[in-house]
Design a protein around this motif. Sequence first.
Motif, PDB file in Angstrom:
ATOM      1  N   GLU A 189      11.553 -10.072   3.797  1.00 17.92           N
ATOM      2  CA  GLU A 189      10.657 -11.377   3.259  1.00 17.92           C
ATOM      3  C   GLU A 189      10.111 -11.091   1.623  1.00 17.92           C
ATOM      4  O   GLU A 189       9.833 -12.132   0.822  1.00 17.92           O
ATOM      5  N   ASN A 190       9.815  -9.858   1.396  1.00 14.25           N
ATOM      6  CA  ASN A 190       9.077  -9.562   0.197  1.00 14.25           C
ATOM      7  C   ASN A 190      10.096  -8.723  -1.049  1.00 14.25           C
ATOM      8  O   ASN A 190       9.796  -8.793  -2.059  1.00 14.25           O
ATOM      9  N   GLY A 191      11.210  -8.670  -0.657  1.00 10.02           N
ATOM     10  CA  GLY A 191      12.260  -8.205  -1.516  1.00 10.02           C
ATOM     11  C   GLY A 191      11.982  -6.692  -2.136  1.00 10.02           C
ATOM     12  O   GLY A 191      12.644  -6.207  -3.093  1.00 10.02           O
ATOM     13  N   LEU A 192      11.343  -5.828  -1.393  1.00  8.34           N
ATOM     14  CA  LEU A 192      11.316  -4.477  -1.266  1.00  8.34           C
ATOM     15  C   LEU A 192      12.415  -3.746  -1.136  1.00  8.34           C
ATOM     16  O   LEU A 192      13.131  -4.068  -0.134  1.00  8.34           O
ATOM     17  N   ARG A 253      10.899  -2.589  -7.119  1.00  3.85           N
ATOM     18  CA  ARG A 253      10.187  -2.767  -6.024  1.00  3.85           C
ATOM     19  C   ARG A 253      10.497  -1.883  -4.984  1.00  3.85           C
ATOM     20  O   ARG A 253      11.779  -2.070  -4.215  1.00  3.85           O
ATOM     21  N   MET A 254       9.643  -0.866  -4.284  1.00  3.98           N
ATOM     22  CA  MET A 254      10.083  -0.208  -3.142  1.00  3.98           C
ATOM     23  C   MET A 254       9.024  -0.120  -2.184  1.00  3.98           C
ATOM     24  O   MET A 254       7.886  -0.199  -2.327  1.00  3.98           O
ATOM     25  N   THR A 255       9.636   0.538  -1.188  1.00  8.06           N
ATOM     26  CA  THR A 255       8.541   0.577   0.037  1.00  8.06           C
ATOM     27  C   THR A 255       9.032   1.750   0.903  1.00  8.06           C
ATOM     28  O   THR A 255      10.245   1.853   1.090  1.00  8.06           O
ATOM     29  N   ALA A 256       8.222   2.629   1.520  1.00 10.59           N
ATOM     30  CA  ALA A 256       8.449   3.582   2.405  1.00 10.59           C
ATOM     31  C   ALA A 256       7.411   3.788   3.504  1.00 10.59           C
ATOM     32  O   ALA A 256       6.321   3.465   3.333  1.00 10.59           O
ATOM     33  N   HIS A 257       8.073   4.391   4.591  1.00 12.72           N
ATOM     34  CA  HIS A 257       7.066   4.512   5.745  1.00 12.72           C
ATOM     35  C   HIS A 257       7.355   6.187   5.846  1.00 12.72           C
ATOM     36  O   HIS A 257       8.296   6.770   6.051  1.00 12.72           O
ATOM     37  N   SER A 258       6.083   6.752   5.946  1.00 14.17           N
ATOM     38  CA  SER A 258       6.032   8.038   5.584  1.00 14.17           C
ATOM     39  C   SER A 258       4.958   8.930   6.596  1.00 14.17           C
ATOM     40  O   SER A 258       4.025   8.099   6.637  1.00 14.17           O
ATOM     41  N   LEU A 259       5.029  10.031   6.854  1.00 12.20           N
ATOM     42  CA  LEU A 259       3.944  10.660   7.242  1.00 12.20           C
ATOM     43  C   LEU A 259       3.158  10.993   5.953  1.00 12.20           C
ATOM     44  O   LEU A 259       3.622  11.240   4.848  1.00 12.20           O
ATOM     45  N   CYS A 260       1.977  11.250   5.974  1.00  6.29           N
ATOM     46  CA  CYS A 260       0.981  11.434   4.989  1.00  6.29           C
ATOM     47  C   CYS A 260      -0.049  12.638   5.406  1.00  6.29           C
ATOM     48  O   CYS A 260      -0.403  12.681   6.825  1.00  6.29           O
ATOM     49  N   PHE A 261      -0.402  13.224   4.452  1.00  9.07           N
ATOM     50  CA  PHE A 261      -1.294  14.572   5.023  1.00  9.07           C
ATOM     51  C   PHE A 261      -2.522  14.590   3.729  1.00  9.07           C
ATOM     52  O   PHE A 261      -2.282  14.495   2.567  1.00  9.07           O
ATOM     53  N   ARG A 262      -3.610  14.807   4.439  1.00 11.37           N
ATOM     54  CA  ARG A 262      -4.769  14.816   3.367  1.00 11.37           C
ATOM     55  C   ARG A 262      -5.996  15.933   4.122  1.00 11.37           C
ATOM     56  O   ARG A 262      -6.176  15.769   5.275  1.00 11.37           O
ATOM     57  N   SER A 263      -6.181  16.813   3.402  1.00 13.98           N
ATOM     58  CA  SER A 263      -7.204  17.669   3.748  1.00 13.98           C
ATOM     59  C   SER A 263      -8.671  17.086   4.423  1.00 13.98           C
ATOM     60  O   SER A 263      -9.411  17.611   5.026  1.00 13.98           O
ATOM     61  N   ARG A 304      -0.497  -9.739  -2.133  1.00 17.18           N
ATOM     62  CA  ARG A 304      -0.413 -10.696  -1.160  1.00 17.18           C
ATOM     63  C   ARG A 304       0.624 -10.283   0.132  1.00 17.18           C
ATOM     64  O   ARG A 304       0.578 -10.707   1.153  1.00 17.18           O
ATOM     65  N   CYS A 305       1.688  -9.335  -0.427  1.00 17.60           N
ATOM     66  CA  CYS A 305       2.355  -8.817   0.514  1.00 17.60           C
ATOM     67  C   CYS A 305       1.514  -8.056   1.658  1.00 17.60           C
ATOM     68  O   CYS A 305       1.947  -8.192   2.756  1.00 17.60           O
ATOM     69  N   ALA A 306       0.562  -7.179   1.336  1.00 16.57           N
ATOM     70  CA  ALA A 306      -0.352  -6.675   2.175  1.00 16.57           C
ATOM     71  C   ALA A 306      -1.300  -7.606   2.761  1.00 16.57           C
ATOM     72  O   ALA A 306      -1.247  -7.301   4.211  1.00 16.57           O
ATOM     73  N   GLU A 307      -1.802  -8.496   2.378  1.00 14.34           N
ATOM     74  CA  GLU A 307      -2.620  -9.528   3.182  1.00 14.34           C
ATOM     75  C   GLU A 307      -1.821 -10.262   4.395  1.00 14.34           C
ATOM     76  O   GLU A 307      -2.346 -10.575   5.263  1.00 14.34           O
ATOM     77  N   ASP A 308      -0.453 -10.630   3.804  1.00  5.79           N
ATOM     78  CA  ASP A 308       0.358 -11.482   4.871  1.00  5.79           C
ATOM     79  C   ASP A 308       0.541 -10.608   5.997  1.00  5.79           C
ATOM     80  O   ASP A 308       0.816 -11.189   7.065  1.00  5.79           O
ATOM     81  N   ILE A 309       0.509  -9.201   5.796  1.00  8.80           N
ATOM     82  CA  ILE A 309       0.991  -8.359   7.175  1.00  8.80           C
ATOM     83  C   ILE A 309      -0.287  -8.569   8.239  1.00  8.80           C
ATOM     84  O   ILE A 309       0.151  -9.007   9.107  1.00  8.80           O
ATOM     85  N   LEU A 310      -1.535  -8.644   7.607  1.00 18.78           N
ATOM     86  CA  LEU A 310      -2.724  -8.848   8.481  1.00 18.78           C
ATOM     87  C   LEU A 310      -2.403 -10.211   9.028  1.00 18.78           C
ATOM     88  O   LEU A 310      -2.999 -10.591  10.257  1.00 18.78           O
ATOM     89  N   GLU A 311      -2.182 -11.343   8.022  1.00 21.02           N
ATOM     90  CA  GLU A 311      -2.266 -12.514   8.863  1.00 21.02           C
ATOM     91  C   GLU A 311      -1.238 -12.709   9.910  1.00 21.02           C
ATOM     92  O   GLU A 311      -1.320 -13.715  10.864  1.00 21.02           O
TER      93      GLU A 311
END
Length: 430
Positions: A189-192, A253-263, A304-311
Amino acid sequence: MHDIKAIRENPAAFDAALTRRGDAAMSSSLLALDEERRAKIAAAEAAQAAQKAAAKDVGAAKAKGDETEFERLRALVGEKKSEVAAMQNEAKELDAKLNDALARIANLPAADVPDGADEDDNVEINRWGTPREMDFTPVEHFEIGGVAASMNFDTAAKISGARFVMLKGAVARIHRALAQFMIDTHVDENGLTEVNTPVLVRDEAMFGTDKLPKFAEDSYQTTNGWWLISTSEIPLTYSVANDILEESALPIRMTAHSLCFRSEAGSAGKDTSGMLRQHQFEKVEMVSITHPDNSEDEQKRMLRCAEDILEKLGIPYRTVVLCTGDMGFGARRTFDIEAWIPGQNTYREISSVSTTGDFQARRMNARFRPADGGKPEYVHTLNGSGLAVGRCLIAVLENGQQADGSVLLPEVLAPYLGGKTTLNTEGVLI
């Protein structure tokens, strides 16, 4: 990364922007270092010119057969050569010192960012949905009857320590479904463009995306020097490092699903219960590489792309613009989206959408060639969570919880859950 030429041209504006962030004015010390560096470069160039002139005289003396003059001039050339090398080394040291100082200074806030000291001064700009009225006292995600058995913190602590969780069964599947739903929405939908990125990166990638040297203690480094990413913003953004892109290729425009690490350095005692703040988590990230003229509109588009997910998930939220004192190091402007969390009776951050202008592009030398054939210019880079998967899981579970401990799930997840829409009290999807 800041442009010393711009600071040289307007030091007062640079200092004024820094003080809006609550940082000290720095133009005088930077310009003093820059002046010393430039003077040393000029001296080295003058000494090198003298060396070349003396070298010519050596040849002339040799041709004339004047051995005394030849030996004197040859010795002089050797002295000049050592002098030039020493000056060039000093100039390089001063250049490195200046670049290090510039690399440690936060980005300048956009003119329309509200002034303020901390999160209390952030400004709400949008609110969507109404928190559901519950005829019972809502609990936090890990206390919900149908969830508790499938969200195991004790076993995770036995394996890895504090701030880890093991999800299993239906809850693990819901978590996975959320990530797939986000990625599919952003792509379809968002073209990423979906990207599967490395989670181990080199120093250059960390520096180029402004995570080094400022945030070294917030990140994990392996024994052979790689860094575990805190977000896939790092590999996505750095993918254009040292490139000269064609203007026609923008925006990327890119998107990725990944593991993330923070101390989570400095967060001791904060958000210790549940899975709100973890050392390892998953996130769907959005990154845009744009023409400078289009970056303002691109940030609004990403928001708007991020807000739309929650909506689509039916999660009430509010959007705030961060004040100067609460913005991240590399941001010119940041919008935070905060989802309603019934168990805490408050809104909690679930996405940040930031524009960095050319701040990151300068650090990683990412440019584009204008269509009219002009000199290459720096691109603008933007990043945003679309969304944090674990926090979205929290929001879905808490907003859908029922008095008996079951959870009604968003309809949009049904295709990812085999058509099932409820997590029952036994932790089974039905």
